[in-house]
Design a protein around this motif. Sequence first.
Motif, PDB file in Angstrom:
ATOM      1  N   PRO A 112      -5.391  48.148 -33.064  1.00  0.00           N
ATOM      2  CA  PRO A 112      -5.111  49.378 -33.820  1.00  0.00           C
ATOM      3  C   PRO A 112      -6.398  49.790 -34.532  1.00  0.00           C
ATOM      4  CG  PRO A 112      -4.558  47.278 -34.952  1.00  0.00           C
ATOM      5  CD  PRO A 112      -4.916  46.869 -33.393  1.00  0.00           C
ATOM      6  N   PHE A 113      -7.687  49.709 -34.053  1.00  0.00           N
ATOM      7  CA  PHE A 113      -9.014  50.089 -34.365  1.00  0.00           C
ATOM      8  C   PHE A 113      -9.703  50.651 -33.151  1.00  0.00           C
ATOM      9  CE2 PHE A 113      -8.760  45.485 -34.504  1.00  0.00           C
ATOM     10  CZ  PHE A 113      -9.456  45.310 -33.422  1.00  0.00           C
ATOM     11  N   ASP A 114     -10.738  51.499 -33.668  1.00  0.00           N
ATOM     12  CA  ASP A 114     -11.496  52.042 -32.566  1.00  0.00           C
ATOM     13  C   ASP A 114     -12.449  51.190 -31.534  1.00  0.00           C
ATOM     14  OD1 ASP A 114     -13.017  53.894 -31.000  1.00  0.00           O
ATOM     15  OD2 ASP A 114     -13.018  55.375 -32.650  1.00  0.00           O
ATOM     16  N   ILE A 115     -11.826  50.787 -30.377  1.00  0.00           N
ATOM     17  CA  ILE A 115     -12.713  50.033 -29.479  1.00  0.00           C
ATOM     18  C   ILE A 115     -14.231  50.593 -29.485  1.00  0.00           C
ATOM     19  CG2 ILE A 115     -12.924  49.076 -27.471  1.00  0.00           C
ATOM     20  CD1 ILE A 115     -11.089  47.453 -29.256  1.00  0.00           C
ATOM     21  N   ASN A 116     -14.319  51.716 -29.222  1.00  0.00           N
ATOM     22  CA  ASN A 116     -15.531  52.471 -28.951  1.00  0.00           C
ATOM     23  C   ASN A 116     -16.473  52.487 -30.282  1.00  0.00           C
ATOM     24  OD1 ASN A 116     -15.102  53.208 -26.250  1.00  0.00           O
ATOM     25  ND2 ASN A 116     -13.924  54.947 -27.157  1.00  0.00           N
ATOM     26  N   GLN A 117     -15.946  52.249 -31.243  1.00  0.00           N
ATOM     27  CA  GLN A 117     -16.850  52.081 -32.510  1.00  0.00           C
ATOM     28  C   GLN A 117     -17.448  50.799 -32.508  1.00  0.00           C
ATOM     29  OE1 GLN A 117     -14.995  52.073 -36.304  1.00  0.00           O
ATOM     30  NE2 GLN A 117     -16.767  52.614 -37.428  1.00  0.00           N
ATOM     31  N   LEU A 118     -16.866  49.706 -32.019  1.00  0.00           N
ATOM     32  CA  LEU A 118     -17.245  48.530 -32.039  1.00  0.00           C
ATOM     33  C   LEU A 118     -18.019  48.125 -30.675  1.00  0.00           C
ATOM     34  CD1 LEU A 118     -14.025  46.212 -32.607  1.00  0.00           C
ATOM     35  CD2 LEU A 118     -15.758  46.917 -34.264  1.00  0.00           C
ATOM     36  N   PHE A 119     -17.699  48.630 -29.633  1.00  0.00           N
ATOM     37  CA  PHE A 119     -18.688  48.438 -28.351  1.00  0.00           C
ATOM     38  C   PHE A 119     -18.974  49.916 -27.961  1.00  0.00           C
ATOM     39  CE2 PHE A 119     -15.122  45.512 -28.871  1.00  0.00           C
ATOM     40  CZ  PHE A 119     -15.924  44.186 -29.014  1.00  0.00           C
ATOM     41  N   SER A 120     -20.198  50.025 -27.836  1.00  0.00           N
ATOM     42  CA  SER A 120     -20.635  51.382 -27.375  1.00  0.00           C
ATOM     43  C   SER A 120     -20.903  51.360 -25.885  1.00  0.00           C
ATOM     44  CB  SER A 120     -22.027  51.948 -28.023  1.00  0.00           C
ATOM     45  OG  SER A 120     -23.054  50.813 -28.161  1.00  0.00           O
ATOM     46  N   GLU A 121     -21.160  50.207 -25.256  1.00  0.00           N
ATOM     47  CA  GLU A 121     -21.634  50.145 -23.933  1.00  0.00           C
ATOM     48  C   GLU A 121     -20.342  49.790 -23.074  1.00  0.00           C
ATOM     49  OE1 GLU A 121     -24.510  51.156 -22.677  1.00  0.00           O
ATOM     50  OE2 GLU A 121     -25.064  51.141 -24.713  1.00  0.00           O
TER      51      GLU A 121
END
Length: 191
Positions: free
Chosen positions: A4-13
Amino acid sequence: MEFPFDINQLFSERVSVLDHTLVAGRKSAGRPDLQAHIATVIDELGRASAKAQQLTAPITSASKLQSQKHQLYLLKDGESNGGRGAVMGFLKVGYKKLFLLDQQGAHVEAEPLCVLDFYIAENLQRHGYGLELFDFMLQHKNLEPVLMAYDRPSPKFLSFLAKHYCLKQSIPQVNNFVVFDGFFLNRSVGQ
Ligand code: ACO
């Protein structure tokens, strides 16, 4: 695996490498809120892997990663879940001092890089993502799979190693680790 949160915000690669700091890139450094989300992802992955291997308790969790010198490679799909991204799986490795038996049955002390946990989400298995993750780790570590040890490999993982890396002939051990023919060749002392 969606959250329920933005995975792309956590992991950019596409593949992130995590260690005891639980920091994935500069973004999450000094951000306890993002690090808490990273911990949630690792705990969830650890539970899913344990379930897939029918283990009673997870081998991987955020708190374990924080207290051990292991590295966790995390694979994401940045496009799915409406652009928020999803986690596809992970691979955890670490150096371990092991007492191994060579082909002649002699005891050898070695400290190889070991595969400790490996999981691709159920619906994504057998699509080549495990290979993508494993190859990334091999390049990152500049290592051949025959020089690694494998902690209690599952039947699926043994099949994976045989198919992709021709690792078929293992050398019998008295512990849970598996090493393959060629492990004791071309090894530098203490490796
Ligand atoms: N049954 C048998 N072999 C399988 C299966 C399966 N259900 N899934 C993958 N494999 C093996 C086969 O060799 C397969 O080739 P094939 O389809 O031609 O038979 C090959 O892996 C496919 O390669 P990838 O698609 O790159 O592998 P995948 O993305 O599925 O990742 C992994 C492999 C991580 C083992 C995955 O199947 C998985 O998560 N399994 C459940 C958890 C597990 O067993 N993890 C290993 C724990 S042991 C340890 O970590 C030390």
